[in-house]
Design an enzyme around this catalytic site. Structure first.
Site, short mmCIF file in Angstrom:
data_model
loop_
_atom_site.label_atom_id
_atom_site.label_comp_id
_atom_site.label_asym_id
_atom_site.label_seq_id
_atom_site.Cartn_x
_atom_site.Cartn_y
_atom_site.Cartn_z
N CYS A 50 19.87 -13.52 -28.62
CA CYS A 50 20.04 -14.66 -28.13
C CYS A 50 18.70 -15.06 -27.18
CB CYS A 50 21.27 -14.96 -27.42
SG CYS A 50 22.59 -14.93 -28.57
N ASP A 80 -2.47 -0.63 6.99
CA ASP A 80 -3.38 -1.14 7.99
C ASP A 80 -2.86 -0.82 9.20
OD1 ASP A 80 -5.32 -2.91 9.31
OD2 ASP A 80 -3.58 -4.28 9.55
N ASP A 96 -0.77 -7.43 7.49
CA ASP A 96 -0.15 -8.50 7.92
C ASP A 96 -1.09 -9.87 8.25
OD1 ASP A 96 -1.59 -7.26 10.14
OD2 ASP A 96 0.04 -8.11 11.50
N ASP A 143 -6.32 -9.06 5.43
CA ASP A 143 -5.71 -8.02 4.59
C ASP A 143 -5.54 -8.45 2.95
OD1 ASP A 143 -5.39 -6.06 6.45
OD2 ASP A 143 -3.64 -7.00 7.24
#
Length: 791
Positions: free
Chosen positions: A41, A461, A660, A664
């Protein structure tokens, strides 16, 4: 900021703006699809949608019963898309935005469940007498003789015809409606199999009842109980699926349940209760103890503690004072405050989270490619196997050959319904991504759930990810004859004239102690050495060891102390007052208290941990030794993080990068899986595949563990679905009959088919019991000698 950093950042912003332009050019419509029962389906609806001129992409999810369609507004309209779905034999539920969407979908699901329940009750009531009239005399000879004495056989067959016919064309009517539409479009599905199988059994019985002369002698048997019971058992399975599917979407229900319905808005200096939809940016909203924060905003007055656990996963309430940001859907605990609304409706953080979870639940990971390929040819192959089964039994089967041929062919058609295959992946994705959202882990793409469990290196990081991202005074050692607070006050008075982050850390430390910072005269910054100034009548000089040597001071025992601090990854500075060495202080970017436990958890999962930092090699290695980090990439310029990730990938690793900041973003995009800290910048979050809503790095291990559990669950589901069909289709075709005399009745085939789907759903729901790693305070681990390596 260097030119290279600006270039990388501009690229990230440019990519985001290009994506935004593309999204403006092509619209995405989301709609509910009702009537789907299996993977075939899904494929048929997707094909129908992609055939619409102007449709760029279409993705249909069986578990959530939802379609996401990207189209060009100038060439296609929502009406065209909805018409294509209906023409394919399915119904459309237009998905509204906001809280009303949850109500609309819940109402539609409940309506469908009630309709299915009614069909099941009717089918059961009609099928029970069919089973008694047909099977009872066969099992109890005395009942057979009693019935024959009062009701002629022909009359019994007519009664069975009436009862079974009612089941066939009332509760079973949707199978005909959808199955015929599928066959007409050249893409038969599960409904087609049920329609053909039960119609064959019912039709053969009708001929046997009313025109037995058309059949070979001795083959005029009735199988009304097979057609009626198969439809009833399939409806039982469908009803159980509907109930279980309702449970798979609980994460979305919980998130939508967080949304407040009303808000107390200040209008004309009075608090007015308004529907949350009427709040606009700039409104001043009042929140009392125990109430939900209705929309996102910034506190303007008052203070309180707000429970943000459902957004960030953090169990402790967060303090909110003037200037603090608040998020709609969170719960105010103690005080009362007012805030200015900044983001409302679809722009709120909660609405974005819901959208992310829905997108993840609706997308398809690579593991489903195999299932999709198989299903695309599965139903036609089953029809072929059923035809071969019928022919073989008709040609070589025992008498009555026609009856045996029909029953075995029907059993093949019934047992091969690909419901379990269609549910195997999406149900696990729904439950897994929903469970992650409950704990502050957002998978922005469903395929990230698969990619994450393939990772073998987690690259972190340092600044802002492993650490708090803000330098802090960590140590202050003074020589005999000097007062610690006085030394700190004098140094802070000098450093107050410097804009360096280390200087700010010293000033903040002095203020935290309540020390009075005095004016300084004759401030002098000596590049590469330190700073000096006159505070009152005292000469204060602060700087590196070479500065003290330049001043002709002997470092003595403080040099040993400074070496120890440097070995621990801190930056030591010496202080001289009035020409006498007074002490040494150290500044460092503190490690987040959750970082050590998070790294231990990653090691427990068998992963290598790498740190990417711009720090010098000595400092980086010291931090790595403290935390047990396996690989150090030090002295990496801000624009070189993406290259560092690429280097790990060239070495044969599957890399997850966690960051963050704005710089980055390229590394997050370059990694196999980018994981952004939710407390970081918007660009970093937009570049990531997974978002950790809180700054707790334990979320990394939890996300990876959940990814592994989800993919393991999907593999179990797919194995069961494929194994079930591979084993039972030959049995249904009669492969065991020559040796063991075993045949499979269509009734048992229908029961087995239903059970396979229920098994898959139940297995997926086990993911709801997944418990992520506890966010607890762990001490720093002992130094791991030899685990840090230079690259």
């Amino acid at each position: 900021m260097s030119y290279a950093v600006e270039t990388e950042t501009e690229r990230a912003v440019s990519a985001a703006s290009q994506a935004e332009r593309a999204s403006r050019e092509a619209e995405t419509a989301t709609m509910g699809i009702t009537g789907m029962t299996c993977a075939a389906c899904v494929m048929r609806v997707e094909k129908a949608l992609r055939r619409v001129p102007g449709v760029v992409e279409a993705s249909v999810n069986l578990a959530s019963e939802r379609a996401a369609v990207t189209f060009e507004p100038g060439e296609a309209t929502r009406a065209d898309i909805e018409a294509a779905v209906r023409d394919a034999g399915y119904d459309v539920l237009v998905v509204e935005e906001g809280a009303r969407r949850a109500d609309a979908e819940r109402e539609a699901r409940e309506h469908e469940r009630r309709a299915l329940r009614r069909r099941l009750i009717v089918a059961t009531v009609l099928t029970i007498p069919v089973m008694i009239l047909h099977m009872g005399p066969m099992m109890i000879p005395s009942l057979h003789h009693w019935l024959m004495g009062i009701v002629p056989m022909q009359t019994t067959h007519v009664i069975l015809f009436a009862l079974a016919g009612a089941v066939q064309f009332w509760p079973g009517l949707p199978f005909y409606r959808t199955g015929w539409a599928a066959a007409r479009h050249g893409s038969p599905d599960m409904n087609t199999l049920v329609m053909i199988g039960t119609s064959a059994a019912f039709g053969y019985s009708v001929v046997s009842t009313f025109a037995p002369g058309l059949l070979p002698e001795g083959s005029a048997h009735v199988y009304y109980e097979a057609s009626a019971t198969v439809i009833t058992l399939i409806l039982v399975g469908k009803y159980m699926e509907a109930v279980a599917r309702g449970r798979t979407s609980e994460a979305i229900k919980k998130l939508m349940g967080l949304q407040a319905r009303t808000a107390r808005v200040i209008r004309n200096d009075e608090a007015v209760e308004l529907p949350v939809e009427q709040v606009v940016p700039g409104d001043i909203v009042q929140v009392r103890p125990g109430e939900k924060v209705p929309v996102d905003g910034v506190v303007t007055s008052g203070s309180s503690f707000v429970d943000e656990s459902m957004i960030t996963g953090e169990p402790m309430p967060a303090e909110k004072v003037e200037g603090s940001e608040v998020v709609g859907g969170t719960i105010n605990r103690t005080g009362s405050f007012r805030f200015r609304a900044t983001r409302v409706g679809d722009e709120s953080l909660l609405a974005q989270i819901i959208r992310m979870v829905e997108d993840a639940q609706g997308s398809k990971p690579a593991i489903q490619a195999l299932a999709d390929k198989v299903v695309s040819v599965f139903v036609p192959i089953v029809l072929g196997i059923a035809a071969i089964t019928f022919g073989v039994w008709l040609a070589w089967g025992p008498e009555p050959a026609m009856a045996y041929a029909l029953i075995n062919a029907v059993a093949v058609l019934i047992i091969a319904c690909p419901c379990a295959m269609g549910l195997a992946t999406p149900t696990s994705i729904m439950v897994g991504s929903g469970k992650a959202a409950e704990h502050g882990i957002l998978f922005r793409r469903g395929d990230a759930l698969q990619s994450l469990q393939e990772v073998d290196v987690v690259a972190l990081d340092k600044t802002g990810t492993l650490t708090l991202g803000k330098p802090t005074l960590t140590d202050l050692v003074v020589r005999d004859g000097f007062d610690e607070d006085e030394v700190l006050r004098l140094v802070a008075s000098v450093e107050a004239h410097s804009e360096h982050p280390i200087a700010q850390a010293i000033v903040d430390a002095a203020r935290d102690r309540g020390l009075v910072i005095s004016d300084a005269d004759g401030f002098e910054a000596i590049p590469g050495y330190g700073v000096a100034a006159l505070v009152g009548e005292r000469t204060v000089e602060v700087g590196a060891d070479r500065y003290m040597t330049r001043l002709g001071l002997d470092l003595g025992e403080l040099e040993t102390e400074a070496d120890r601090l440097a070995e621990e990854g801190r930056t030591p500075l010496f202080v001289a007052i009035d020409g006498t060495l007074a002490g040494v202080l150290a500044v460092a970017d503190p490690i987040k208290f959750t970082t050590p436990a998070a790294i231990e958890a990653l090691h427990a999962l068998g992963l290598r941990v790498a740190m990417i930092t711009g720090d010098n090699r000595r400092t980086a290695d010291a931090i790595a030794r403290r935390l047990g980090i396996d690989e150090v990439l030090a002295e990496v310029l801000p624009d070189g993080k993406a290259s560092a990730v690429e280097g790990l990938q060239r070495a044969g690793h599957r890399v997850a990068f966690v960051g963050d900041g704005i710089n980055d973003a390229p590394a997050l995009a370059r990694a196999d899986v980018g994981m952004a800290i939710g407390t970081g910048t918007d660009i970093a979050i937009e570049s990531a595949d997974v978002v950790l809503m809180s700054g707790d790095l334990n979320g990394i291990a939890s996300a990876i563990a959940l990814s592994k559990a989800t993919i393991r669950n999907i593999r179990q589901n797919l194995f069961w679905a494929f194994f079930y069909n591979v084993i039972l289709i030959p049995v249904a075709a009669g492969a065991l009959y020559p040796a063991l005399g075993i045949r499979m009745s269509p009734v048992f085939a229908a029961a087995a088919m239903g059970l396979s789907s229920v098994f898959v759903l139940s297995n997926a729901l086990r993911l709801r019991r997944f418990v992520p790693r506890s966010h607890v305070n762990h001490p720093l681990p002992a130094a791991r000698r030899g685990q840090a390596s230079r690259t």
